[in-house]
Design a protein around this motif. Structure first.
Motif, mmCIF file in Angstrom:
data_model
loop_
_atom_site.group_PDB
_atom_site.id
_atom_site.type_symbol
_atom_site.label_atom_id
_atom_site.label_comp_id
_atom_site.label_asym_id
_atom_site.label_seq_id
_atom_site.Cartn_x
_atom_site.Cartn_y
_atom_site.Cartn_z
ATOM 1 N N THR A 387 -7.986 -8.425 6.654
ATOM 2 C CA THR A 387 -8.958 -7.325 6.638
ATOM 3 C C THR A 387 -8.807 -6.433 7.853
ATOM 4 O O THR A 387 -8.827 -5.195 7.746
ATOM 5 C CB THR A 387 -10.388 -7.891 6.585
ATOM 6 N N ILE A 388 -8.618 -7.041 9.012
ATOM 7 C CA ILE A 388 -8.460 -6.254 10.241
ATOM 8 C C ILE A 388 -7.147 -5.488 10.224
ATOM 9 O O ILE A 388 -7.098 -4.307 10.592
ATOM 10 C CB ILE A 388 -8.543 -7.177 11.472
ATOM 11 N N LEU A 389 -6.070 -6.146 9.779
ATOM 12 C CA LEU A 389 -4.764 -5.491 9.761
ATOM 13 C C LEU A 389 -4.753 -4.266 8.847
ATOM 14 O O LEU A 389 -4.170 -3.238 9.175
ATOM 15 C CB LEU A 389 -3.685 -6.475 9.320
ATOM 16 N N PHE A 390 -5.412 -4.375 7.691
ATOM 17 C CA PHE A 390 -5.440 -3.272 6.738
ATOM 18 C C PHE A 390 -6.708 -2.419 6.863
ATOM 19 O O PHE A 390 -6.948 -1.555 6.017
ATOM 20 C CB PHE A 390 -5.299 -3.807 5.315
ATOM 21 N N ARG A 391 -7.496 -2.711 7.893
ATOM 22 C CA ARG A 391 -8.690 -1.915 8.197
ATOM 23 C C ARG A 391 -9.605 -1.773 6.982
ATOM 24 O O ARG A 391 -10.213 -0.717 6.741
ATOM 25 C CB ARG A 391 -8.291 -0.534 8.734
ATOM 26 N N ALA A 392 -9.685 -2.841 6.194
ATOM 27 C CA ALA A 392 -10.579 -2.907 5.029
ATOM 28 C C ALA A 392 -10.359 -1.742 4.073
ATOM 29 O O ALA A 392 -11.293 -1.259 3.430
ATOM 30 C CB ALA A 392 -12.042 -2.945 5.480
ATOM 31 N N ASN A 393 -9.118 -1.295 3.954
ATOM 32 C CA ASN A 393 -8.776 -0.172 3.087
ATOM 33 C C ASN A 393 -8.393 -0.686 1.707
ATOM 34 O O ASN A 393 -7.436 -1.451 1.563
ATOM 35 C CB ASN A 393 -7.624 0.628 3.702
ATOM 36 N N VAL A 394 -9.137 -0.259 0.691
ATOM 37 C CA VAL A 394 -8.904 -0.746 -0.670
ATOM 38 C C VAL A 394 -7.556 -0.272 -1.201
ATOM 39 O O VAL A 394 -6.790 -1.050 -1.782
ATOM 40 C CB VAL A 394 -10.038 -0.275 -1.604
ATOM 41 N N ASP A 395 -7.250 1.008 -1.022
ATOM 42 C CA ASP A 395 -6.004 1.556 -1.559
ATOM 43 C C ASP A 395 -4.777 0.884 -0.952
ATOM 44 O O ASP A 395 -3.777 0.664 -1.638
ATOM 45 C CB ASP A 395 -5.941 3.067 -1.297
ATOM 46 N N ALA A 396 -4.846 0.549 0.333
ATOM 47 C CA ALA A 396 -3.693 -0.070 0.995
ATOM 48 C C ALA A 396 -3.389 -1.451 0.432
ATOM 49 O O ALA A 396 -2.252 -1.919 0.478
ATOM 50 C CB ALA A 396 -3.947 -0.162 2.495
ATOM 51 N N GLN A 397 -4.400 -2.127 -0.127
ATOM 52 C CA GLN A 397 -4.223 -3.471 -0.661
ATOM 53 C C GLN A 397 -4.049 -3.503 -2.177
ATOM 54 O O GLN A 397 -3.660 -4.521 -2.745
ATOM 55 C CB GLN A 397 -5.439 -4.341 -0.297
ATOM 56 N N GLY A 398 -4.330 -2.379 -2.843
ATOM 57 C CA GLY A 398 -4.292 -2.350 -4.306
ATOM 58 C C GLY A 398 -2.931 -2.658 -4.882
ATOM 59 O O GLY A 398 -2.817 -3.346 -5.903
ATOM 60 N N GLY A 399 -1.862 -2.146 -4.250
ATOM 61 C CA GLY A 399 -0.520 -2.400 -4.748
ATOM 62 C C GLY A 399 -0.160 -3.866 -4.702
ATOM 63 O O GLY A 399 0.419 -4.411 -5.650
ATOM 64 N N ALA A 400 -0.494 -4.540 -3.601
ATOM 65 C CA ALA A 400 -0.200 -5.969 -3.480
ATOM 66 C C ALA A 400 -0.987 -6.780 -4.493
ATOM 67 O O ALA A 400 -0.485 -7.767 -5.059
ATOM 68 C CB ALA A 400 -0.524 -6.443 -2.067
ATOM 69 N N TYR A 401 -2.219 -6.366 -4.762
ATOM 70 C CA TYR A 401 -3.052 -7.077 -5.734
ATOM 71 C C TYR A 401 -2.444 -6.996 -7.131
ATOM 72 O O TYR A 401 -2.251 -8.016 -7.806
ATOM 73 C CB TYR A 401 -4.460 -6.472 -5.722
ATOM 74 N N TYR A 442 8.466 -5.569 -17.838
ATOM 75 C CA TYR A 442 8.431 -4.107 -17.845
ATOM 76 C C TYR A 442 7.221 -3.593 -17.073
ATOM 77 O O TYR A 442 7.328 -2.683 -16.236
ATOM 78 C CB TYR A 442 8.395 -3.601 -19.285
ATOM 79 N N THR A 443 6.050 -4.170 -17.345
ATOM 80 C CA THR A 443 4.827 -3.742 -16.665
ATOM 81 C C THR A 443 4.934 -3.963 -15.159
ATOM 82 O O THR A 443 4.517 -3.121 -14.360
ATOM 83 C CB THR A 443 3.622 -4.520 -17.215
ATOM 84 N N THR A 444 5.512 -5.108 -14.767
ATOM 85 C CA THR A 444 5.675 -5.410 -13.342
ATOM 86 C C THR A 444 6.608 -4.420 -12.663
ATOM 87 O O THR A 444 6.300 -3.906 -11.578
ATOM 88 C CB THR A 444 6.220 -6.842 -13.164
ATOM 89 N N VAL A 445 7.737 -4.143 -13.291
ATOM 90 C CA VAL A 445 8.717 -3.222 -12.705
ATOM 91 C C VAL A 445 8.143 -1.818 -12.570
ATOM 92 O O VAL A 445 8.301 -1.163 -11.527
ATOM 93 C CB VAL A 445 10.008 -3.208 -13.552
ATOM 94 N N ILE A 446 7.462 -1.351 -13.615
ATOM 95 C CA ILE A 446 6.859 -0.014 -13.561
ATOM 96 C C ILE A 446 5.841 0.068 -12.431
ATOM 97 O O ILE A 446 5.783 1.049 -11.678
ATOM 98 C CB ILE A 446 6.183 0.323 -14.905
ATOM 99 N N ASN A 447 5.038 -0.985 -12.291
ATOM 100 C CA ASN A 447 4.035 -0.996 -11.221
ATOM 101 C C ASN A 447 4.694 -0.968 -9.847
ATOM 102 O O ASN A 447 4.248 -0.250 -8.939
ATOM 103 C CB ASN A 447 3.159 -2.247 -11.356
ATOM 104 N N ILE A 448 5.778 -1.725 -9.673
ATOM 105 C CA ILE A 448 6.468 -1.773 -8.382
ATOM 106 C C ILE A 448 7.138 -0.439 -8.067
ATOM 107 O O ILE A 448 7.102 0.040 -6.929
ATOM 108 C CB ILE A 448 7.493 -2.926 -8.370
ATOM 109 N N VAL A 449 7.734 0.185 -9.104
ATOM 110 C CA VAL A 449 8.396 1.474 -8.885
ATOM 111 C C VAL A 449 7.394 2.539 -8.478
ATOM 112 O O VAL A 449 7.647 3.343 -7.568
ATOM 113 C CB VAL A 449 9.154 1.897 -10.166
#
Length: 514
Positions: A387-401, A442-449
């Protein structure tokens, strides 16, 4: 003085006894308290159902007027793809090991074991990010509420850390309390969403021009139905957050109450009830996803979904305030905030059931890692750091989720395909399983791209995890621990093929390395 020392000693002993008491997540040696399947569904569903807080807005922003069709594709993938896959996973891992255990059995030698360790890295990434992202999103709803005091508007990190700490306290008290809270939150949240969507449907009936305007916009943008279908198939991966929750539903199977005649080696009742859990959650969510997507697109101006719009990330809350007044709207906001915060409970439950099944057995963690409460403190501390590293930013963590969710689903589909093939079932069933796997890939690759930061964040997590496990990159050593409690033996990680043996003696006599 002596009495004081005795009191301190007794208190310390009582605390140690409580702190190290066995709880769910300790593998075959534990006997977790079990609950009816619908209660466990609420624990796993707080993550799944809470996406209603932002999913309709994400769908409208990503697909515009076409979002109901893109949502329909997502629902079809849920019911025809994810649900059958995890039904099979539940059958083959009734003790909550999940798809990872299936891959461990199906993939031979050290390549398979390293692949399992890689997946554990994604599991940790997915679940930890779920905890931190949900808490951060709940904080965002708190700050954006019009009744929130002004001095809290710039306290995103502090409020998020408080929510993470409160979640840790709930799990320190035990699963019973966590499930009790989850049942209340899910029941209230689904009821309020049903009211909002129902009122939205009534408003659509009272304003039939809304449907005509939507139809006109569709044909103006896309021309014909066939092109709409093609575009919907291309856009639905952006809605992938609506797939969360299935892996956790299998992972917490030890908490599901089976039939009285169930045993550790044969639990058809638990499997059947888990199927009910998964099916009920999927059907409920599918209905809510489609109806919420329709009413939000038909009733909310497209400009309000933009980054600075009133419906951005809170489409149903927008309708609640608009058509049911500020009182009901605030009640809906409060319910959304609470379930978003508690969505981390399903992730914590998953971590407490998955990780202790592997790392201690592989000799990669101390014995206390089999205990629930020490692990709760460790995971909570990691969540605080993230949380501290990403400053509680939702968008910054959305891709990893999203990346974590899709990787786990792809691996589950892959495991089921391998299992169906290994069991010699019909080519038709193998082909269907393979097709589902390809769709998830396919869904995973599109999301990563489209969101490469997700795989980057997941890679950072795995790098630190792997560094912790191996210690020295060029001379990595696995400690193969006797499951009965023996000391074990050490094998070079790059050459080790013995992680499937039951004891250190088996490992030493197998000649498995070299």
């Amino acid at each position: 003085m002596t009495q004081t020392n005795n009191l301190v000693t007794q208190t310390s002993q009582r605390f140690s006894q409580w702190f190290l008491t066995d709880n769910p997540g300790t593998g075959k040696t534990s006997h977790p308290q079990q609950h009816p399947w619908w209660q466990v569904m609420c624990l796993t569903g707080v993550d799944y159902f809470s996406t209603l807080g932002y999913q309709p807005g994400i769908a409208a922003l990503a697909a515009g007027a076409l979002s109901p069709f893109a949502t329909l594709v997502l629902v079809l993938l849920t019911l025809l793809g994810a649900l059958p896959v995890y039904h099979q996973v539940a059958i083959e891992s009734p003790h909550g090991e999940g798809s990872i255990a299936m891959l461990e059995r199906l993939l031979s030698w050290w390549q398979g074991k390293l692949f399992v360790l890689c997946l554990l890295g994604f599991v940790a990434t997915d679940f930890i990010i779920t905890i931190t992202l949900s808490a951060a999103d709940a904080t965002a709803h708190i700050i954006e509420n019009p009744f929130t005091p002004a001095f809290l508007h710039h306290q995103q990190i502090g409020i998020t850390l408080l929510l993470v700490a409160l979640l840790g306290v709930v799990f320190l008290r035990g699963f019973k309390e966590a499930i009790g809270i989850a049942v209340i939150l899910v029941a209230v949240y689904l009821l309020l969403n049903g009211v909002v969507i129902g009122v939205g449907c009534v408003q659509v009936l009272h304003h039939p021009t809304a449907i005509a305007d939507w139809r006109t916009a569709l044909f103006t943008q896309y021309g014909n139905p066939l092109w709409m279908v093609v575009v919907a198939l291309l856009l639905f991966p952006k809605l992938a957050l609506g797939l969360s929750g299935f892996e956790t539903g299998v992972v917490v199977m030890p908490l599901v109450q089976g039939d009285p005649q169930d045993t550790e080696t044969n639990a058809p009742g638990r499997i059947r009830h888990t199927h009910r859990l998964l099916t009920t959650a999927a059907v409920i969510m599918s209905v809510f996803l489609i109806t919420s997507s329709l009413v939000t697109v038909l009733l909310i101006p497209s400009a309000e979904f933009a980054a600075d719009g009133a419906a951005n990330g809170r489409a149903l809350a927008y309708l609640a305030h608009r058509y049911l007044g500020s009182g009901f709207g605030t009640l809906y906001d409060l319910s959304t905030i609470l379930i978003l915060w508690f969505a981390g409970a399903s992730a914590m439950a998953g971590l407490l059931n998955v990780v202790p099944r592997y790392l201690p057995r592989y000799g990669m963690a101390p014995n206390w890692a089999r205990k629930t409460r020490p692990l709760v403190l460790v995971y909570t501390a990691i969540a605080v750091v993230v949380t501290i590293l990403f400053r509680a930013n939702v968008d910054a963590q959305g891709g990893a989720y999203a990346t974590g969710v899709l990787v786990l689903m792809s691996s589950a589909a892959f495991a089921v395909t391998l299992s169906v093939r290994a069991q010699g079932r019909s080519r038709r069933r193998t082909a269907i399983s393979g097709l589902i796997t390809l769709v998830f890939f396919y869904t995973t690759v599109i999301n990563i791209v489209e969101r490469p930061e997700g795989i980057k964040i997941a890679a950072v997590f795995y790098r630190h995890y792997y560094s912790y496990v191996t210690g020295v990159p060029h001379l990595a050593v696995y400690r193969v621990t006797d499951r009965a409690g023996g000391d074990g033996c050490c094998c070079p990680a790059i050459y080790c093929r013995c992680l499937q043996w039951d004891s250190a003696a088996d490992c030493q006599s197998s000649g498995c390395w070299g």
